[in-house]
Motif scaffolding. Structure first.
Motif, PDB file in Angstrom:
ATOM      1  N   HIS E 161       0.827  -1.209   0.000  1.00  0.00           N
ATOM      2  CA  HIS E 161       0.000   0.000   0.000  1.00  0.00           C
ATOM      3  C   HIS E 161       0.865   1.265   0.000  1.00  0.00           C
TER       4      HIS E 161
ATOM      5  N   HIS F 161      -2.664  -6.268 -10.549  1.00  0.00           N
ATOM      6  CA  HIS F 161      -4.123  -6.216 -10.395  1.00  0.00           C
ATOM      7  C   HIS F 161      -4.724  -7.627 -10.410  1.00  0.00           C
ATOM      8  N   PHE F 164      -4.626  -8.835  -6.916  1.00  0.00           N
ATOM      9  CA  PHE F 164      -5.583  -8.118  -6.076  1.00  0.00           C
ATOM     10  C   PHE F 164      -7.018  -8.559  -6.357  1.00  0.00           C
ATOM     11  N   ASN F 165      -7.285  -8.882  -7.615  1.00  0.00           N
ATOM     12  CA  ASN F 165      -8.631  -9.353  -7.956  1.00  0.00           C
ATOM     13  C   ASN F 165      -9.006 -10.647  -7.236  1.00  0.00           C
ATOM     14  N   LEU F 167      -7.747 -11.425  -4.083  1.00  0.00           N
ATOM     15  CA  LEU F 167      -7.372 -11.346  -2.663  1.00  0.00           C
ATOM     16  C   LEU F 167      -8.414 -11.950  -1.729  1.00  0.00           C
ATOM     17  N   THR F 190       2.602 -11.415  -1.563  1.00  0.00           N
ATOM     18  CA  THR F 190       1.477 -12.097  -0.917  1.00  0.00           C
ATOM     19  C   THR F 190       1.613 -12.065   0.606  1.00  0.00           C
ATOM     20  N   LEU F 193       0.533  -9.028   2.253  1.00  0.00           N
ATOM     21  CA  LEU F 193      -0.889  -8.681   2.170  1.00  0.00           C
ATOM     22  C   LEU F 193      -1.771  -9.471   3.137  1.00  0.00           C
TER      23      LEU F 193
END
Lengths: 256, 256, 256, 256, 256, 256, 256, 256
Positions: E161, F161, F164-165, F167, F190, F193
């Motif tokens: 982030h 992305h 993230f799609n 996650l 990963t 996150l």
């Protein structure tokens, strides 16, 4: 375009901006530069180095090798093809019946007239049977470059009496090429016994922690004996070319 | 807790589930196991290996070494400290005046009674002056383990006549320890000349492409001679310990 | 024991089992062999190699160096100490006021009479300022071995005009020593421009992916130009010693 | 699910939480995302990078390549397949007769409409004949991405006059890609001669101590010349893609 | 000698054998070539590269640095000293009070007049606090070469982030320099998010299997994202120099 | 002999020298130990590890695999063969028609009754299409060990992305297996996150400076994110086995 | 700027584009983000990971550490400083008298309130005395993260009875951390004996061919036992953090 | 030439310049030296080493092997061919029906009379099924050299009870050969359990970070147990030869 460049070269010489030797080299370069599409052949190398033309065969197609050979033969050069194969030889020999294939060394020689002797003698030592392909590449190259070659094979240090039995012959050489895989100790032991320059050729022979010749390469670089110059792993050709440059020093001296 | 374990061991032996030798070892382990907080000392190693107690000094504080020594001396062991320093020696010698410091090897020996001879002879060869610390570590260790030691130093292969001048002595040894840095060829040449087991110790001596002893290590592993066992770089102690295990085979045989 | 060996040597010669040269070497070896306790000095190397005595200073104490120097000076040798320090120099110069310290090369020379010229010329090339210590070690060594030395420093390939500006000088040398760290391209470019043997010395100069000279070493071994012999990383001494052996070939030839 | 995501994207833009450019990218991603089961094709990459679609053929079956190609062609992309084979070409050409196979580069191009020119010029230099496959991969890629490509092959530093003969052409390029195996010196020499960014591509060409391109890679990373960015060994495609990104900077500037 | 060479250069130009640009460079080289004994300073580099003079401080004595600085300042160059120390700064600042020391980057800048702006913007990203010295070296260099610099530090991928929070700023740069040690993933992630060229600088930050920056270097070379050029480990200077060469393309274009 | 050992085990238990669990394991070991001549099959592993029987197929002949399978099937185990081939599958399927071959993973599963669910969920992430064989090996293994598997493929960091799609799905897993070649950044991103343990599997996918997976391996070991455990290159099986051991902790807890 | 971002986050949540959990994390990130100039401290990590704040001390000045500590203490975090020194401790303890220094581990802990127990047990095994610093780093970290820690030190495989004597304790742990240098066999042997996940920590302890921990690292990656995850060399902290993530799985499960 | 050399040898002995043993060796060498053109066969090795003749088959053509075999058989030696193939066996067995092929070990033995027993016992341990080819090479070699061989296969440390079940047998051997790939821990664990010398043979078995046996090699060199000598990767022959030299010490002792 080339004639224009020549004109410039001559002018440059006339005006003293270029010395005799460089002008001659320049003219030769211009005259002989040809573009085969995939490689510019250095015809002038022969003259500059006193070497035959050499084609590094590895990674080249038979067609490419044949094409380069044709170009070189047309200008009267002796040609040496290294890292080639019997297949290439078969094609070449149908066209040039006098070409010679060395099965161990994987070399082809296409002689063009007499080889001009350097007057020097090169001893090619090898440690084991498995090192022979590299040793033979060195021997063929040294011969085609005009040196007398003494082959002293299978004299690895595990049975050091074999090396000592041949010391007389080794001592008579101007330059010694020591070809060895495994632990590569032949170079150190030889250089400790004689006064001549030793060119060390590590080979990729061995297995396990040999790591493709790394063991022998490191051993040769770290030799406790002086007077050793190392070439790349398996580079028999390079060792012979260096030996010839060294011997030419001596030869040139004679003519002074 | 320990007495309980002993009881079990004895029962196990009585009931035939454990043979005599293992029961003895087990009892010794139990009796001697002590916990100093930072290290469990293997008092039983002496008995199992026929070795003195050994403290690897590197990375241990003087205080730690002194404390372990005290524990070992209290049970009557001969103690060998390796990779130590003069500073540690100064502290130890004030307490144990008969301890001996080897400045080259960086070892301290605290003898406890007579060393029981193995009856074997170890020849410790070294290639160059700079290999001496490792060679001395091997020599000190081999001696303190009861072997007769023949030091044959500075016999590197760059001047191979030096090795040959000492061949008679080398041939009389049971085991040969060959200590060499740089290209490490001493092991190969020696193993090719004699019939005895050769323990090769690469040293980190050298520079450049030596890579901290890697060159000598690879050379020794790739030796074209047979009968070579290699230990870690600079591991003079390990070489002597292995030599002793080999010689003990012979000794045990005598007693059969 | 030595007199007995000498007797044998002479007998062997008389009976024709040994040639003149080897007998002389043998006798010298026997006469001069001394044992200083920590190193056997090869007094005979001078005679065998036409070299001064060389002491590799790294890893030896000042006391050791002084002791070896004294032994060598006593037999009249010129002495070269490499990889030494100003501290050693201070001690030596108090005893031998005519000794010379090279601050960059970290060498000390103790001359003994005239140096016998080889009649050859060595060009020492260096790529950058940081390569100077190694280049100077090569230069000092080459000079003390009797060669004329041409220093051609700071001619790295990033500004290739600097190399070209000095080509005339380079071409006049018998042997070229190319000293370079970082990508080590100087050796390839030089060997492609001249006909003389090139001795390549990789240096540990650089950082990051240089890995202590590995980058330059690999580059030099993999050169696409012919006529290059490589020595160990930072081994300026070894390069000069090899150059001298090469030049001696030429010199010996003159006398034939 | 996708329509829901789009709704969110538009709302986000309307409310000012997302700028114009990112919203467009987001929408494109959503619209084009397809799941072929074994790979999600980034249709949006074309738009984001100004690049054609690229399929890395190595390790993919002919069936996989054909399936991905079909998916890409259906959305009107120009497609470049790298590291492919003549077998794949035979299958593809039966379906897409206008696709082009480059035998050296092992690439297939399926053009879709005019390629939008970047207005930039890329010079692709290669050191030797054996480096051609990688150089051609770079050339094909640079062309299909809209650059004018100048091929300047066989200009290795062992015969540096060949490079100098082409300097005029090299100087006219915006970006230079220097492809070289063996000692990889071409990048350093070139970057020292010109003011433009040089993208260095080490190749795995060579043998022995080349270690699969490591020698050239280290040489290029350690270059003494400034202005060199290095890509992975044999990565002709990556070099051309980077060159295009650089040239796009210039192009975008023109339009400002 | 130099005047003679100049004469030749002019003649060569008059006769059309040399173009305008090269003649100018040649003249500058001749005029400025000085020999400080230990290094030939390339005064002409400034003009050729649009760069200030740069002195690589590592391995040079304070005296050497001061001497080179004096020579460069005398011809009016802005001077950048990299890999230097506070000690050198203390000496220099007493003589040149306006020189600036960057404690993190270990750089000294001696400005000479206004820096000519390139008109380009460079974003310097760093992954962690420990990478700052390298990032600062890149930033200082990029600034002194005339670029606007945006520092975006501590945006490593473990907390992705942080990177996303700064994407707007990153997108506005012409060239991105991504500085990262450990696993070096910052370069891949960044290059996947933006369309601009990314210059990746691996750092030696980390421990254990980092192997002095090798882990980050390999990661960056093997990036799955396109548009990345890698420089040597810790080479912040080189990254900024490459960025400037890239930006100059754009600038030159503006002037067309 | 075995009955005798069992007797001892039981006695030992009765006398309290062995606890219940270890006695049971011991008895199982004894009962099932068979010697096939070339391998001792650990039938007891199933019971000890809660795993099916696993045969590492690489380097074993079809005949060897069939023989081991027969032995395992006879005792009712589910069998997983990894690193096998379609040829082995053809032979096995003729005998065991219900066995299943995964072409990508090169695995064969011979189910024996219901698989006992662990109650845990494993997310298997892969970076690129070429990593699929390893990812599938992990998925097949995790499933056959009783886990629910979520396959989240082709989510490499170059198009972040895509990660993230997915996650939401990733966050629902108990353990994440991140499979990636090239620069291996997927594991770091990963782990930064999510809060769950990440098992990183470097793959040998890539070329050039990838060095057979070394690049990804080093990157994963040097991750700046916490909570990553690394397994061997291409070791999809090992990752799944570790994931299962972790999930079993949770399961066992439920039952407490 | 931050309040604006928060507004967006809340809106996003209200509109259902973001789930509860992520919104909370986002808010925390925004609220706590501070820029100390040299590092952005991730205050939110504590909340995300259930970890205390950790400062990696290596390469940071005392001043930097103190500054970061102050920032963290101000928000009420427990702080762990790793790879720090007694000097830093002296400064910190004058300000925070309750901070604790572990001399072996080189860690400082500043407790803030009660540590919330995970309810799990971690066994930390170490092979030798010299591995203790790394083992202690793991133990301190595991404790400060809320785990019960069982220290089982000095159980290297050369005296395997020591490991067996402790098997009961080891079996009671949820996760085992095996810390070993030299040949690193402790991880394999342990994983073969128990059913719990084993986190292997290679240490740089050893010499010679240990190559800074490479030997142990490779051994652990190549383990023939299943259920091992490897962390970086000497990374005791990372092992404990991974163990905690694993144990948290179990804990979370309890609460379900 | 040979008779002349013999004459010299005898004279030398008569005159006392050579002792009895060396004269005998010399005579044997001379009598048996034959030159097959590609290899000098050391017939005398049998006598010197108490070994059969050994032909390293790798890299030799069937024709070469047959020719060397013929030469050796003619002098009555037992012959062992290692690293050979079934094809060579087929040719040899047609000529020498009693020769024996070991399919796993890839060895051929041509027995000549009774093998003279050494009286010693060698235990050959292997870790896994895949290590069998190397273990069998060691076993075959040890047997043909006259040792009693105890094969203790598939006792890898992941299931350490398998090793313990065989401890009785292992303890009865004079020398233990421990063959292991992967993490190579078998050598350390074994050497920690017994008092006999352990010869460690790393194998290239494994994948990924095994790096062709490097992992096991480094583990064995770095063993924390004493009494281990390491041979080259996959060198089963070398291990058996060293074991025989060790056992011969014991045997010779018996005869004293």
């Amino acid at each position: 375009m080339i004639s224009q460049q020549l004109e410039q070269l001559l002018k440059a010489y006339k005006e003293g901006r270029m010395n005799l030797e460089m002008t001659i080299t320049g003219i030769k370069n211009k005259l002989k530069e040809e573009d085969l599409g995939f490689a510019k052949i250095d015809h002038q190398r022969t003259l500059r180095n006193g070497f035959p033309e050499v084609i590094f065969g590895q990674g080249k197609s038979t067609k490419q090798v044949v094409s380069i050979v044709a170009s070189l033969v047309s200008v009267g050069s002796t040609v040496l093809v290294t890292r080639t194969s019997e297949d290439v030889y078969k094609v070449l020999s149908s066209k040039y019946p006098n070409c010679e294939f060395n099965e161990l060394a994987k070399t082809i020689v296409l002689p063009a007239g007499e080889i001009k002797p350097t007057g020097g003698k090169v001893a090619v030592l090898s440690a084991g049977t498995a090192d022979l392909p590299v040793a033979e590449e060195a021997s063929v190259t040294a011969e085609v470059m005009g040196n007398q070659v003494e082959k002293i094979y299978d004299v690895g240090v595990a049975g050091i009496h074999r090396l000592f039995n041949r010391l007389d012959q080794i001592c008579k050489a101007d330059v010694v090429i020591a070809v060895a895989g495994m632990e590569g100790a032949l170079a150190s032991v030889t250089a400790g016994l004689i006064d001549k320059p030793v060119i060390a050729v590590p080979t990729s022979i061995g297995y396990g922690a040999n790591f493709g010749g790394l063991a022998a390469l490191l051993a040769m670089l770290n030799s406790c004996a002086t007077g050793i110059g190392v070439v790349n792993i398996d580079n028999g050709f390079g060792a012979a070319a260096l030996a010839t440059k060294i011997i030419n020093l001596k030869k040139n001296n004679k003519n002074q």
